[in-house]
Motif scaffolding. Sequence first.
Motif, PDB file in Angstrom:
ATOM      1  N   GLU A 287       0.686  -1.394   0.184  1.00  0.00           N
ATOM      2  CA  GLU A 287       0.088  -0.002  -0.092  1.00  0.00           C
ATOM      3  C   GLU A 287       0.789   1.503   0.398  1.00  0.00           C
ATOM      4  O   GLU A 287       1.741   0.795   0.259  1.00  0.00           O
ATOM      5  N   VAL A 288       0.503   1.972  -0.782  1.00  0.00           N
ATOM      6  CA  VAL A 288       1.093   3.546  -0.741  1.00  0.00           C
ATOM      7  C   VAL A 288       0.544   4.812  -0.248  1.00  0.00           C
ATOM      8  O   VAL A 288      -0.995   4.875  -0.915  1.00  0.00           O
ATOM      9  N   TYR A 289       0.827   5.367   0.272  1.00  0.00           N
ATOM     10  CA  TYR A 289       0.513   6.577   1.053  1.00  0.00           C
ATOM     11  C   TYR A 289       0.420   8.144   0.630  1.00  0.00           C
ATOM     12  O   TYR A 289       1.906   8.729   0.954  1.00  0.00           O
ATOM     13  N   GLN A 290      -0.295   8.394  -0.219  1.00  0.00           N
ATOM     14  CA  GLN A 290       0.348   9.516  -1.290  1.00  0.00           C
ATOM     15  C   GLN A 290       0.116  10.713  -0.336  1.00  0.00           C
ATOM     16  O   GLN A 290      -2.377  10.896  -0.344  1.00  0.00           O
ATOM     17  N   TYR A 291       0.649  11.505   0.464  1.00  0.00           N
ATOM     18  CA  TYR A 291      -0.515  12.338   1.073  1.00  0.00           C
ATOM     19  C   TYR A 291       0.311  13.796   0.714  1.00  0.00           C
ATOM     20  O   TYR A 291       0.730  13.442  -0.609  1.00  0.00           O
ATOM     21  N   PRO A 292      -0.559  14.928   0.597  1.00  0.00           N
ATOM     22  CA  PRO A 292       0.090  15.774  -0.246  1.00  0.00           C
ATOM     23  C   PRO A 292       0.843  16.780   0.121  1.00  0.00           C
ATOM     24  O   PRO A 292       1.347  16.270   1.506  1.00  0.00           O
ATOM     25  N   GLU A 293       1.501  16.628  -0.850  1.00  0.00           N
ATOM     26  CA  GLU A 293       2.625  18.044  -0.377  1.00  0.00           C
ATOM     27  C   GLU A 293       2.437  19.491  -0.738  1.00  0.00           C
ATOM     28  O   GLU A 293       3.347  20.558  -0.270  1.00  0.00           O
ATOM     29  N   ASP A 294       1.923  19.498  -1.305  1.00  0.00           N
ATOM     30  CA  ASP A 294       0.941  21.681  -1.484  1.00  0.00           C
ATOM     31  C   ASP A 294      -0.848  21.093  -1.124  1.00  0.00           C
ATOM     32  O   ASP A 294      -0.558  19.626  -1.363  1.00  0.00           O
ATOM     33  N   ASP A 295      -0.951  22.345  -0.855  1.00  0.00           N
ATOM     34  CA  ASP A 295      -2.617  22.414  -0.828  1.00  0.00           C
ATOM     35  C   ASP A 295      -3.421  22.018  -2.490  1.00  0.00           C
ATOM     36  O   ASP A 295      -4.204  21.505  -2.104  1.00  0.00           O
ATOM     37  N   THR A 296      -3.014  21.785  -3.546  1.00  0.00           N
ATOM     38  CA  THR A 296      -2.907  21.325  -5.104  1.00  0.00           C
ATOM     39  C   THR A 296      -3.570  20.160  -4.746  1.00  0.00           C
ATOM     40  O   THR A 296      -4.834  19.900  -5.381  1.00  0.00           O
ATOM     41  N   GLU A 297      -2.981  19.258  -3.290  1.00  0.00           N
ATOM     42  CA  GLU A 297      -3.352  17.674  -3.766  1.00  0.00           C
ATOM     43  C   GLU A 297      -3.738  17.070  -2.556  1.00  0.00           C
ATOM     44  O   GLU A 297      -3.724  15.731  -2.128  1.00  0.00           O
TER      45      GLU A 297
ATOM     46  N   GLY B 125       4.136  -4.100  -3.747  1.00  0.00           N
ATOM     47  CA  GLY B 125       3.680  -4.876  -3.156  1.00  0.00           C
ATOM     48  C   GLY B 125       4.570  -5.907  -2.910  1.00  0.00           C
ATOM     49  O   GLY B 125       5.101  -6.838  -2.115  1.00  0.00           O
ATOM     50  N   LEU B 126       6.070  -5.377  -2.603  1.00  0.00           N
ATOM     51  CA  LEU B 126       7.310  -5.976  -2.080  1.00  0.00           C
ATOM     52  C   LEU B 126       7.713  -6.485  -0.934  1.00  0.00           C
ATOM     53  O   LEU B 126       8.130  -6.972   0.046  1.00  0.00           O
ATOM     54  N   TYR B 127       6.520  -5.562   0.440  1.00  0.00           N
ATOM     55  CA  TYR B 127       6.522  -5.682   1.864  1.00  0.00           C
ATOM     56  C   TYR B 127       5.495  -5.340   2.113  1.00  0.00           C
ATOM     57  O   TYR B 127       5.093  -4.129   1.162  1.00  0.00           O
ATOM     58  N   GLU B 128       4.939  -5.088   3.284  1.00  0.00           N
ATOM     59  CA  GLU B 128       3.533  -4.618   4.145  1.00  0.00           C
ATOM     60  C   GLU B 128       3.812  -3.284   5.149  1.00  0.00           C
ATOM     61  O   GLU B 128       2.373  -2.705   5.023  1.00  0.00           O
ATOM     62  N   LEU B 129       4.875  -2.765   4.565  1.00  0.00           N
ATOM     63  CA  LEU B 129       4.992  -1.373   5.462  1.00  0.00           C
ATOM     64  C   LEU B 129       4.964  -0.025   5.154  1.00  0.00           C
ATOM     65  O   LEU B 129       4.352  -0.835   4.157  1.00  0.00           O
ATOM     66  N   VAL B 130       3.950   0.991   5.538  1.00  0.00           N
ATOM     67  CA  VAL B 130       3.611   2.025   5.041  1.00  0.00           C
ATOM     68  C   VAL B 130       4.898   3.276   5.023  1.00  0.00           C
ATOM     69  O   VAL B 130       5.198   3.095   6.243  1.00  0.00           O
ATOM     70  N   ILE B 131       6.143   3.549   4.374  1.00  0.00           N
ATOM     71  CA  ILE B 131       6.517   4.527   4.070  1.00  0.00           C
ATOM     72  C   ILE B 131       6.553   5.830   4.119  1.00  0.00           C
ATOM     73  O   ILE B 131       5.451   6.214   3.112  1.00  0.00           O
ATOM     74  N   ILE B 132       6.598   6.738   5.053  1.00  0.00           N
ATOM     75  CA  ILE B 132       6.748   8.016   5.152  1.00  0.00           C
ATOM     76  C   ILE B 132       7.438   9.074   4.968  1.00  0.00           C
ATOM     77  O   ILE B 132       8.175   8.632   6.363  1.00  0.00           O
ATOM     78  N   PRO B 133       8.850   8.813   4.135  1.00  0.00           N
ATOM     79  CA  PRO B 133       9.854   9.659   3.974  1.00  0.00           C
ATOM     80  C   PRO B 133       9.451  10.909   4.361  1.00  0.00           C
ATOM     81  O   PRO B 133       8.749  11.924   4.430  1.00  0.00           O
TER      82      PRO B 133
ATOM     83  N   ASN C  92       5.622  19.889  11.721  1.00  0.00           N
ATOM     84  CA  ASN C  92       4.791  19.676  10.864  1.00  0.00           C
ATOM     85  C   ASN C  92       4.467  18.601  10.298  1.00  0.00           C
ATOM     86  O   ASN C  92       3.422  18.209   9.395  1.00  0.00           O
ATOM     87  N   GLY C  93       5.377  16.807  10.393  1.00  0.00           N
ATOM     88  CA  GLY C  93       4.581  15.638   9.767  1.00  0.00           C
ATOM     89  C   GLY C  93       6.242  15.533   8.895  1.00  0.00           C
ATOM     90  O   GLY C  93       5.996  13.911   8.001  1.00  0.00           O
ATOM     91  N   ASN C  94       6.798  16.560   8.167  1.00  0.00           N
ATOM     92  CA  ASN C  94       7.109  16.381   6.742  1.00  0.00           C
ATOM     93  C   ASN C  94       8.112  17.130   6.342  1.00  0.00           C
ATOM     94  O   ASN C  94       8.211  18.381   6.865  1.00  0.00           O
ATOM     95  N   GLU C  95       9.096  16.959   6.223  1.00  0.00           N
ATOM     96  CA  GLU C  95      10.505  18.115   5.965  1.00  0.00           C
ATOM     97  C   GLU C  95       9.929  19.168   4.847  1.00  0.00           C
ATOM     98  O   GLU C  95      10.816  19.681   4.369  1.00  0.00           O
ATOM     99  N   PHE C  96       9.357  17.958   3.883  1.00  0.00           N
ATOM    100  CA  PHE C  96       9.000  19.082   2.750  1.00  0.00           C
ATOM    101  C   PHE C  96       7.737  19.210   2.819  1.00  0.00           C
ATOM    102  O   PHE C  96       6.613  19.020   1.142  1.00  0.00           O
ATOM    103  N   ASN C  97       6.817  19.856   3.610  1.00  0.00           N
ATOM    104  CA  ASN C  97       5.233  20.547   4.108  1.00  0.00           C
ATOM    105  C   ASN C  97       5.486  21.329   3.497  1.00  0.00           C
ATOM    106  O   ASN C  97       6.154  22.298   3.388  1.00  0.00           O
TER     107      ASN C  97
END
Length: 185
Positions: A125-135, A146-154, A160-165
Amino acid sequence: MKIGCKVDRHNSFAKNLKRSLPKCENFVFICNTPNESLYDFESAKFIFEGLQKGGMPFKNMALLNNKNKSQAKTLIEKADLIYLQGGKLGDQLEFLKDIEFAKLLENTAAVVVGKSAGAMNLGKEVYQYPEDDTEVKLERWLDGVGLYELVIIPHFNLDNGNEFNFCSFNLLEECYLPDSKGREF
């Protein structure tokens, strides 16, 4: 100006990668966007040279994108290391599905490494979080390779949740926490 290129040895990644590689012949760089650009080539060259300087003397480098996707099977089967570039995850994920990446991996002993979005796309599963207000309205949960079960948030951080927020809101409080209910991040 040329930026120095070396492998960071502080987390033992280079040592573990080197130990995991059966040999250092063929390096395949999967572009973040399926259309080759100078940026993709320069990024691939930067990683390739860094690996060489880090004691992994790869002989061949290949970019994999729309221009040569008909060669995907051969490139992946011959690869010793497959590197998935970071960036926007949607285009790369679509490309990986298009070439049937997971199926192609069945016939290779290559080590697969992903950077940022490249690592995210490898999960089930891929978590597509918004990187800016348009997303904000983009679909959040996508089927990955599908190579692994974990969800990665780089690039995660507690402020604020992310270095590139680039959003006008706190990703941690308004996205990650509510979206993680019932899922393991």
